[in-house]
Design an enzyme around this catalytic site. Structure first.
Site, PDB file in Angstrom:
ATOM      1  N   TYR A 164       0.621  -1.107  -0.085  1.00 20.18           N
ATOM      2  CA  TYR A 164      -0.210   0.108   0.077  1.00 20.18           C
ATOM      3  C   TYR A 164       0.923   1.164   0.008  1.00 20.18           C
ATOM      4  CZ  TYR A 164      -4.012  -2.836   0.921  1.00 20.18           C
ATOM      5  OH  TYR A 164      -5.133  -3.818   0.887  1.00 20.18           O
ATOM      6  N   ASP A 167     -11.473  -8.252   7.099  1.00 16.71           N
ATOM      7  CA  ASP A 167     -12.592  -8.506   6.530  1.00 16.71           C
ATOM      8  C   ASP A 167     -13.251  -9.838   6.747  1.00 16.71           C
ATOM      9  OD1 ASP A 167     -12.604  -5.853   5.279  1.00 16.71           O
ATOM     10  OD2 ASP A 167     -13.501  -6.849   3.577  1.00 16.71           O
ATOM     11  N   ASP A 172      -2.535 -18.024   3.804  1.00 18.30           N
ATOM     12  CA  ASP A 172      -3.911 -18.806   3.410  1.00 18.30           C
ATOM     13  C   ASP A 172      -4.322 -19.677   4.494  1.00 18.30           C
ATOM     14  OD1 ASP A 172      -1.160 -19.822   3.005  1.00 18.30           O
ATOM     15  OD2 ASP A 172      -1.557 -20.473   1.064  1.00 18.30           O
TER      16      ASP A 172
END
Ligand code: NAI
Ligand code: MG
Length: 338
Positions: free
Chosen positions: A125, A236, A208
């Site tokens: 980012y 999320d 993962d």
């Protein structure tokens, strides 16, 4: 003395949920001196203003920033995310993104209680990279991941400190098996800082695999520390397995308190339900509680009343977390418990 808070209601459901957060703070007996800022997607569409440097300078004089949600249909991707949210995080050095997840035990399962620390100023980012030969058949896009020793170490250290106040367990989530450069730096920083915290038990998950455990075995977690992109995605998922996005709160912290920290729900502006008094305000109210707890924990100006008010607001939200109703009904129910 009242805390001076910059309030960005923002777009869509943002102003609706922020109003309920401020109502709860008031009901808990904490006085705020608020300054509203008209920023977000709607403002951008009106006059192309995103986040003026003059506003950033004003914010440096405030105690905290409280944000609803920003983003509106019709704004090109990246304008608000990079120009407002990321700019705020980078300029105010809000290097810890703290996201707690809690689910009470029920017939459906044993429940869980963990916190994700997302490094908030680096990684993919940071904006490193670019486009070459854009728009041609030979175009090239690169998006680098920036990981500094300082940035990684301070996030990891925050994780150990936080775990020490909870259940003394810290998990690093990364992808060290494939991201062999950034992963190497993260793992070494993690291992070295761990030696300073012998009471904190450590674990490592590939990100993962962490996605599986978040769904199937979240009880294993106490505190999780991870990078910016993995943290965005994992949180999320954390929200989805903890009662839904309407309950997920967050703090963007400058732990050194060299600039005001920022508090906001994890969710966005939800244009699909905006203006209908349908949004769940709990995430925004819990974010306001995190704000009071952080303000009250300032070693230079400890404020037990603010810390206590934050804890009482969280308890009131817990009592209303299964409630269905309109934004204002849920907000009123929380406030009435205070
Ligand atoms: P979103 O979080 O706004 O909505 C996703 C889904 O969750 C929608 O169905 C929405 O109705 C529902 N939802 C969200 N918050 C809710 C609440 N409090 N109560 C009940 N339901 C809720 O994410 P989406 O749709 O991807 O983004 C919408 C806009 O928000 C975009 O412009 C996006 O850029 C922006 N956004 C802003 C964020 C921020 O301000 N930090 C974070 C995420 C998105
Ligand atoms: Mg996100």
């Amino acid at each position: 003395m009242a805390y001076r808070i910059g309030v960005v209601g923002g777009d869509g459901i943002g102003p609706e949920v922020v109003a309920e957060g401020l109502k709860a703070v008031n009901a808990a007996g904490v006085e705020l001196d608020t300054v509203s800022y008209d920023l977000g997607g709607a403002r951008y569409l009106r006059d192309e203003t995103v986040l003026p440097d003059s506003v950033l300078e004003e914010w440096r004089g405030l105690d905290a920033i409280y944000v609803g949600a920003v983003g509106a249909p019709g704004v090109p991707p990246g304008v608000i995310e990079r120009g407002l949210l990321l700019k705020m995080r980078f300029e105010l050095d809000l290097y810890i993104n703290l996201r707690p997840f809690k689910l009470d035990a029920s017939d459906a399962g044993p429940g869980h209680d963990f916190v994700v620390i997302r490094e908030n100023t680096e990684g993919t980012y940071a904006g490193e990279g670019g486009l070459l030969r854009k728009g041609t058949p030979h175009e090239v896009a690169t998006q680098g991941s920036v990981n500094t020793r300082l940035g990684v170490e301070r996030a990891v250290r925050f994780g150990f400190e936080l775990a020490g106040t909870r259940n003394n367990h810290l998990t690093l989530a990364h992808k060290t098996n494939v991201l062999n450069f950034s992963g190497d730096l993260w793992q070494r920083a993690f291992n070295e800082v761990a030696e300073e915290y012998p009471n904190v038990e450590t674990a490592y998950n590939h990100v993962d695999a962490a996605c599986i455990y978040f769904v199937q075995d979240p009880q294993r977690y106490d505190v999780v520390v991870t990078d910016n992109l993995f943290g965005d995605i994992l949180t999320d998922l954390g929200g989805a397995v903890s009662g839904g996005i309407g309950l997920a709160a967050s703090a963007n912290l400058n732990p050194d308190r060299t600039a005001p920290s920022m508090f906001e729900p994890v969710h966005g502006s939800a244009p699909d339900i905006a203006g209908e008094n349908k949004a769940n305000p709990i995430a925004a109210i819990l974010s306001a509680a995190m704000m009071l707890e952080f303000l009250g924990a300032d070693p230079a100006a400890p404020d037990a009343d603010a810390v206590d008010a934050g804890a009482r607001i969280r308890a009131a939200c817990d009592a209303c977390s299964d409630m269905t109703g309109s934004t204002t009904e849920i907000g009123d129910a929380v406030s009435s418990k205070l």
